[in-house]
Structure formats: C-alpha cells, structure tokens
Write an enzyme that holds these catalytic residues in place. Structure first.
Site, PDB file in Angstrom:
ATOM      1  N   LYS A 115      -6.985   9.856 -19.556  1.00  0.00           N
ATOM      2  CA  LYS A 115      -7.163  10.543 -20.831  1.00  0.00           C
ATOM      3  C   LYS A 115      -5.868  10.482 -21.645  1.00  0.00           C
ATOM      4  O   LYS A 115      -5.341   9.415 -21.829  1.00  0.00           O
ATOM      5  CB  LYS A 115      -7.653  11.963 -20.571  1.00  0.00           C
ATOM      6  CG  LYS A 115      -8.803  12.056 -19.543  1.00  0.00           C
ATOM      7  CD  LYS A 115     -10.096  11.402 -20.017  1.00  0.00           C
ATOM      8  CE  LYS A 115     -11.137  11.220 -18.908  1.00  0.00           C
ATOM      9  NZ  LYS A 115     -11.484  12.438 -18.186  1.00  0.00           N
TER      10      LYS A 115
ATOM     11  N   ARG B  12       0.852  -1.180   0.000  1.00  0.00           N
ATOM     12  CA  ARG B  12       0.000   0.000   0.000  1.00  0.00           C
ATOM     13  C   ARG B  12       0.889   1.230   0.000  1.00  0.00           C
ATOM     14  O   ARG B  12       1.344   1.674   1.027  1.00  0.00           O
ATOM     15  CB  ARG B  12      -0.944   0.009   1.209  1.00  0.00           C
ATOM     16  CG  ARG B  12      -1.841   1.230   1.127  1.00  0.00           C
ATOM     17  CD  ARG B  12      -2.943   1.423   2.140  1.00  0.00           C
ATOM     18  NE  ARG B  12      -3.198   0.414   3.119  1.00  0.00           N
ATOM     19  CZ  ARG B  12      -2.691   0.443   4.360  1.00  0.00           C
ATOM     20  NH1 ARG B  12      -1.893   1.422   4.721  1.00  0.00           N
ATOM     21  NH2 ARG B  12      -2.993  -0.508   5.194  1.00  0.00           N
TER      22      ARG B  12
ATOM     23  N   TYR C 204     -15.305  20.273 -15.711  1.00  0.00           N
ATOM     24  CA  TYR C 204     -15.679  18.857 -15.817  1.00  0.00           C
ATOM     25  C   TYR C 204     -16.773  18.521 -14.795  1.00  0.00           C
ATOM     26  O   TYR C 204     -16.594  18.747 -13.593  1.00  0.00           O
ATOM     27  CB  TYR C 204     -14.435  17.996 -15.582  1.00  0.00           C
ATOM     28  CG  TYR C 204     -14.718  16.518 -15.494  1.00  0.00           C
ATOM     29  CD1 TYR C 204     -15.191  15.805 -16.597  1.00  0.00           C
ATOM     30  CD2 TYR C 204     -14.515  15.826 -14.309  1.00  0.00           C
ATOM     31  CE1 TYR C 204     -15.445  14.459 -16.505  1.00  0.00           C
ATOM     32  CE2 TYR C 204     -14.769  14.473 -14.216  1.00  0.00           C
ATOM     33  CZ  TYR C 204     -15.239  13.798 -15.321  1.00  0.00           C
ATOM     34  OH  TYR C 204     -15.498  12.460 -15.219  1.00  0.00           O
TER      35      TYR C 204
ATOM     36  N   ASP D 107      -6.314  21.686 -12.856  1.00  0.00           N
ATOM     37  CA  ASP D 107      -6.629  20.443 -13.577  1.00  0.00           C
ATOM     38  C   ASP D 107      -6.192  20.678 -15.018  1.00  0.00           C
ATOM     39  O   ASP D 107      -6.805  21.455 -15.751  1.00  0.00           O
ATOM     40  CB  ASP D 107      -8.132  20.140 -13.485  1.00  0.00           C
ATOM     41  CG  ASP D 107      -8.522  18.852 -14.226  1.00  0.00           C
ATOM     42  OD1 ASP D 107      -7.754  18.411 -15.108  1.00  0.00           O
ATOM     43  OD2 ASP D 107      -9.605  18.299 -13.934  1.00  0.00           O
TER      44      ASP D 107
HETATM   45  C1  LIG Z   1     -12.088  12.701 -16.968  1.00  0.00           C
HETATM   46  C2  LIG Z   1     -11.725  13.922 -16.233  1.00  0.00           C
HETATM   47  C3  LIG Z   1     -11.574  13.896 -14.826  1.00  0.00           C
HETATM   48  C4  LIG Z   1     -11.826  12.655 -13.999  1.00  0.00           C
HETATM   49  O1  LIG Z   1     -10.921  11.631 -14.302  1.00  0.00           O
HETATM   50  P1  LIG Z   1     -11.280  10.060 -14.173  1.00  0.00           P
HETATM   51  O2  LIG Z   1     -10.005   9.412 -14.535  1.00  0.00           O
HETATM   52  O3  LIG Z   1     -12.414   9.789 -15.136  1.00  0.00           O
HETATM   53  O4  LIG Z   1     -11.692   9.811 -12.771  1.00  0.00           O
HETATM   54  C5  LIG Z   1     -11.205  15.083 -14.198  1.00  0.00           C
HETATM   55  N1  LIG Z   1     -11.006  16.226 -14.895  1.00  0.00           N
HETATM   56  C6  LIG Z   1     -11.164  16.278 -16.232  1.00  0.00           C
HETATM   57  C7  LIG Z   1     -10.928  17.569 -16.941  1.00  0.00           C
HETATM   58  C8  LIG Z   1     -11.528  15.135 -16.946  1.00  0.00           C
HETATM   59  O5  LIG Z   1     -11.687  15.200 -18.286  1.00  0.00           O
END
Ligand SMILES: *Cc1c(COP(=O)(O)O)cnc(C)c1O
Length: 378
Positions: free
Chosen positions: A201, A52, A104, A176
């Site tokens: 992504k 962990r 998002y 982000d």
């Molecule tokens: C998809 C996404 C998230 C969340 O990520 P996950 O891997 O789906 O949990 C957060 N911020 C943005 C801009 C995203 O496109």
C-alpha cells in the site's frame, strides 16, 4: 541511520543505503542466491551464506522501515498477508487471541480459518470501544490484534490504552498500521510490541510491488525470535527486486503522504457537505467517532483512506462508481493514483453496506478529484 532524524530525511536517503562497491549514490540490486567461501572455507562475508533470508538489498529496505518506525528490528515478507501469517504461526496451539472485528477482510478470513485448524481461541471484539476491549482482556491472552484506522470502516483504536489492556492480560499487542504508515503513527512508541504494514500500500505507493513488513519494539521478545526463525526456515522471503523497488518507493513516502492526507481531508470535507451523501467515514472530520483518538496518535494528517455512504441503494452506488473518470475502479489502496471500490461486491456477507464506497486518495490535484466526484454524484 539515526532513528531520531525526521521521516523525510530517513526516507529520502533510504536510511543511508548506497552502493559501496561502485560508489553509486543509490544501491544496486543484490541478486545472488548463494555466497562464496574462501580457500580456508570461511565465508567472504560472514553475514551472507544463502539467499533465503540473507540479502543486502532486503536488509537495506528493512533498515528504512526500521528507522522510520523507531524499531529494534524489521523483517520484510513477500506480502502483507505473509506478514500476518508469520505472526500467527508464532503462537502455540491452544493460544487465546483477542482480535478487533470489522478489520481488513483478508486478515479476518485467513485468521478465522487458521485459528480453527490450530485450536487457537479467537475472540473478536469491537476494539474501538474501549470498554469492550478492556472486558475482553480481563481473562489472560497471548495476543491482542488491532488495526487502526481500520479498513474499510476507519474505526480508530487508542494504541496506548490497548497496550495497557493487552499487557495486563499477559498478551503482546500487534498493530496493523497499514492505513497510517510509520510516518503518521509510530505504534511502537505508543506501546505496541509488534507493528505490521502491508507495504503493498502506501509504503511502496506505486501499485507495483507486493510486500509486507513486521517491526518490533524489543527484539528480545520471544515471539520475535519465533517469527525470524520461521521466516528463515520456512522461506517466506521477499525477492531482491521487490525489496529494491520498495526502497525506491519509500524515498518519497513522507512527501506523498503530505499530499494524500491533504487531498483526503479536502475530499472528505467536500463529500460531507454533499446532499447526495449519507455519511462520510474519515478520522479527519471532527464529527467522526474516532477523531479524538486519531488526533492524539496521528501526526501530519489522518491518512489517505476514507469511505462514504451514497444516499440511495446499491444500484445508485454502482452508478456513481461507474461514472467516475479519474478514480480507478480497483481494489487496494495507498498508491499515487486514486482508487474507488464497492466493498460489498468483494465481501457480500460481512455486513458492509451496499451503498458504501471506499476511496484511496492519491497525489493528484484535489480540485480535479473533487470535480470527478461532483460529476459522478450529479
Ligand atoms: C492490503 C492489506 C493487508 C494485506 O496486505 P497484502 O499486501 O495485500 O497481502 C493487510 N491489512 C490491511 C489493513 C490491508 O489494507
């Protein structure tokens, strides 16, 4: 690996990860959940006690992101949302957060709910409006959260200016950067304290891993210690297989982005000139409201994400989506294959226009993608 090397070099060589035990050019996957002690009860490898939070494969994948980002440290999480949650869990009850609105939907939905439960004051502002962000930062705050370019509106926030406002308010700035990736924008260099990516992504890029990552400019930041301790103690850990796949995917990140950005630019320009299209939201278009900011803080392209409004109504937009043959109808973004999404179907009550279609542009041939859109738009 040396952070001053170019992203293509860091990524292709996975920041120097190799298999020291076998001499393999690529690292193996370290699957052990626990680690041996010797006869003197000392750990064979002092840095490895228990799975962990202590895993060589996870650390190798983190090192790739850290070097790309020019960060002091990076931590992987089992999803982007787990990384978002890790940041918010580091805030004390009663904290004040200034957050960009219209970002998002998964983030907005979870954060709103969490802040109510933890008595955290949440002020949502249109952060791409510099004056609005400055005004929100006139009273003291613990954290400012922005997303640039934003999903699905493609609004762009000046990270350097946002850092100035956040720091004046006594807040840390968290960015982000999922739609930009550390290849197009190094948010920490621009003044952000922490940068977050959904590695699901473009970082992974092959639509086969869920992962998230946080990186910090200075690992002496009190919030960073909270995040690291919470990840270890509460156990929001990515598995070694996922970390290994992510590392494999990231080897081609700069190469993929080159093609994705060029394709997205070509698609955006073509859509912009089409009479069946009301508007195109893409920072690479000179007429886009965020173009100037994006041109200053993105290098090598304007990303792989764009939205456009179809002329007509909901039925017309869904008809166009239904006629696409190459763009897959699916949520998510950043993969090698192009995706299309009718966001209003997913989030009907958040003000997304019924005619908005979001595209994630992949690495296919641009002419084929444009041909597909031409066939669907008629
Ligand atoms: C998809 C996404 C998230 C969340 O990520 P996950 O891997 O789906 O949990 C957060 N911020 C943005 C801009 C995203 O496109």
């Amino acid at each position: 690996m040396n952070d001053r090397l170019e992203p293509a070099t860091i990524a292709a060589q996975a920041a120097g990860a190799q298999d020291v035990a076998t001499g393999g050019v690529v690292p193996g996957i370290s699957v052990a959940s626990t680690y041996l002690r010797g006869e003197d009860y000392g750990l064979l490898r002092p840095e490895n006690t228990y799975g962990r939070d202590q895993n060589d494969t996870v650390r190798q994948a983190e090192e790739v992101v850290r070097a790309l980002e020019g960060a002091a440290a990076s931590l992987l999480f089992p999803s982007g949302m787990a990384a978002v949650a890790a940041v918010f869990r580091a805030l004390p009850s009663g904290a004040r957060v200034v957050m960009q609105t219209g970002i998002y939907w998964g983030t907005l939905k979870w954060v709103r709910d969490y802040c109510v439960r933890r008595a955290i004051i949440l002020d949502e502002v249109e952060a791409s409006d510099a004056a609005a962000l400055a005004a929100a930062c006139r009273s003291s705050a613990d954290m400012v959260w922005i997303e640039t370019p934003s999903n699905p509106w493609l609004r762009c926030v000046d990270i350097t200016a946002a850092a100035g406002h956040a720091h004046k308010a006594g807040a840390v700035l968290v960015v982000d950067g999922t739609a930009a990736t550390p290849v197009l924008t190094r948010a920490l260099d621009l003044g952000a304290d922490v940068v977050m990516h959904s590695a699901t992504k473009a970082l992974n890029g092959h639509s086969d891993v869920l992962a998230g990552v946080l990186s910090c400019r200075d690992d002496a930041l009190p919030m960073w210690a909270e995040i690291a301790t919470d990840r270890h103690d509460a156990g929001a850990i990515i598995g070694p297989f996922e970390a290994w796949l992510l590392m494999r995917g990231m080897r081609t990140l700069p190469l993929r982005l080159e093609r994705m950005c060029a394709n997205a630019q070509a698609v955006a320009e073509w859509l912009d000139a089409h009479e069946g299209v009301e508007a195109v939201l893409y920072p690479g278009l000179p007429g886009h409201e965020g173009h100037e900011v994006a041109a200053r803080q993105m290098r090598g392209g304007y990303g792989y994400l764009l939205s456009f409004l179809v002329k007509g109504d909901r039925a017309r937009a869904l008809d166009v989506v239904g006629r696409l043959r190459l763009f897959h109808r699916a949520t998510s973004l950043g993969g090698v294959e192009s995706l299309v999404e009718h966001r209003h179907t997913i989030e009907p009550h958040t003000g997304i226009p019924e005619t908005l279609l979001r595209l994630s542009v992949g690495i296919e041939d641009a002419g084929d993608l444009i041909g597909d859109l031409a066939g669907a738009l008629g």
